[in-house]
Motif scaffolding. Sequence first.
Motif, PDB file in Angstrom:
ATOM      1  N   ASP A 112      27.365  81.540  87.355  1.00 38.65           N
ATOM      2  CA  ASP A 112      27.472  80.895  86.063  1.00 38.65           C
ATOM      3  C   ASP A 112      28.393  81.693  85.168  1.00 38.65           C
ATOM      4  N   THR A 145      30.961  79.662  80.706  1.00 35.16           N
ATOM      5  CA  THR A 145      31.314  78.292  80.383  1.00 35.16           C
ATOM      6  C   THR A 145      30.341  77.848  79.322  1.00 35.16           C
ATOM      7  N   GLY A 146      30.299  76.506  79.062  1.00 37.45           N
ATOM      8  CA  GLY A 146      29.292  76.010  78.142  1.00 37.45           C
ATOM      9  C   GLY A 146      27.900  76.361  78.603  1.00 37.45           C
ATOM     10  N   ARG A 147      27.675  76.318  79.909  1.00 35.92           N
ATOM     11  CA  ARG A 147      26.363  76.672  80.429  1.00 35.92           C
ATOM     12  C   ARG A 147      26.040  78.134  80.142  1.00 35.92           C
ATOM     13  N   GLU A 148      27.008  79.005  80.323  1.00 41.08           N
ATOM     14  CA  GLU A 148      26.793  80.424  80.061  1.00 41.08           C
ATOM     15  C   GLU A 148      26.456  80.650  78.587  1.00 41.08           C
ATOM     16  N   GLY A 189      25.094  78.505  76.472  1.00 37.32           N
ATOM     17  CA  GLY A 189      23.755  77.990  76.210  1.00 37.32           C
ATOM     18  C   GLY A 189      22.666  78.891  76.755  1.00 37.32           C
ATOM     19  N   ASP A 190      22.862  79.371  77.983  1.00 38.10           N
ATOM     20  CA  ASP A 190      21.865  80.264  78.574  1.00 38.10           C
ATOM     21  C   ASP A 190      21.719  81.541  77.758  1.00 38.10           C
ATOM     22  N   ARG A 236      19.897  80.725  74.407  1.00 37.94           N
ATOM     23  CA  ARG A 236      18.472  80.449  74.639  1.00 37.94           C
ATOM     24  C   ARG A 236      17.710  81.730  74.950  1.00 37.94           C
ATOM     25  N   GLU A 290      25.279  75.239  71.178  1.00 32.80           N
ATOM     26  CA  GLU A 290      24.512  75.775  72.304  1.00 32.80           C
ATOM     27  C   GLU A 290      24.839  75.057  73.603  1.00 32.80           C
ATOM     28  N   GLN A 291      25.254  73.797  73.503  1.00 31.53           N
ATOM     29  CA  GLN A 291      25.620  73.037  74.700  1.00 31.53           C
ATOM     30  C   GLN A 291      27.088  73.224  75.082  1.00 31.53           C
ATOM     31  N   ARG A 328      29.780  72.122  73.583  1.00 33.08           N
ATOM     32  CA  ARG A 328      30.605  70.919  73.444  1.00 33.08           C
ATOM     33  C   ARG A 328      31.049  70.678  72.005  1.00 33.08           C
ATOM     34  N   HIS A 357      20.497  87.610  81.162  1.00 32.53           N
ATOM     35  CA  HIS A 357      21.647  87.535  80.244  1.00 32.53           C
ATOM     36  C   HIS A 357      21.737  88.704  79.273  1.00 32.53           C
TER      37      HIS A 357
END
Length: 287
Positions: free
Chosen positions: A2, A5-8, A10-11, A14, A58-59, A61, A223
Amino acid sequence: MDTPTGRELGDFLRSRRARIQPEEVGLPGHGRRRVPGLRREEVAQLAGVSVDYYIRLEQGRGPSVSDAVLDAVGRVLRLDDTEQEYLRRVARPAARRAAARRAPAGGAAPQQVRPGLRLLLDTLDRAPAFVLGRRMDVLAWNDLGDAVVGFSRMAPEDRNMPRQVFLDPRARELYPDWAAVAAETVAHLRLDAGHHPHDAQLTTLVGELSLRSEDFRRLWADHQVREKSYGVKRLHHPVVGELELPYETLAVPGEAGQLLVVYTAEPGSQTAERLQLLASWAATPAL
């Protein structure tokens, strides 16, 4: 892997939300919660942005986010300087894409240690020292550093600190505080990933470690990000026994991504005496 990216993003956010309780920032706890920590709407309220804006952030986007917003979110989530800089990097995909376009074609160039730095290593004959490069690869070392850690006895592809810590069965004996060393190693590797999100070799390394080490998978998912700076490391050497070694980590001028790590010992201490014994042992030719 991961990568950032956007996922990173957000993770990461969070995981930072989860470690702060509402009561710590002056909010009511509202009884039992499905997940620990702050809710997204609470972060938005405290940072002074709309809930929709924070959710899109957080997403991964939303539009390009300002320093002011990132600073406000960082204050709410109580990020330290390293975490705040990491947030800035992963929150700006356009900047990461531009960095990727500037990267050399055909993959990363081989890492080199300039002759002057190798000479400096050799002059540190009373201090174990080595040079780390990208992905925490071990690029060079002096004789005493080799005597302490055993770099020359590793296969070239294994001269990498995360591989040594997680895949070498002797690492848990070498590092009495193995859990702390492992967490610090992963946190620095995660920071490197934030600086170089399109590094294919890093992707391969993290993938291999994730497959082969449950401990690495757990720590990577946490993280944490941390610079390698200074501290004290305890080692249990098979020849001389316990060593308590303060260390300093220095960025190498003119060589992005390279760090000079130097272990020291208090003059007259038991560790200093054992290092002197180890230096003599390492200098003795094998029969």
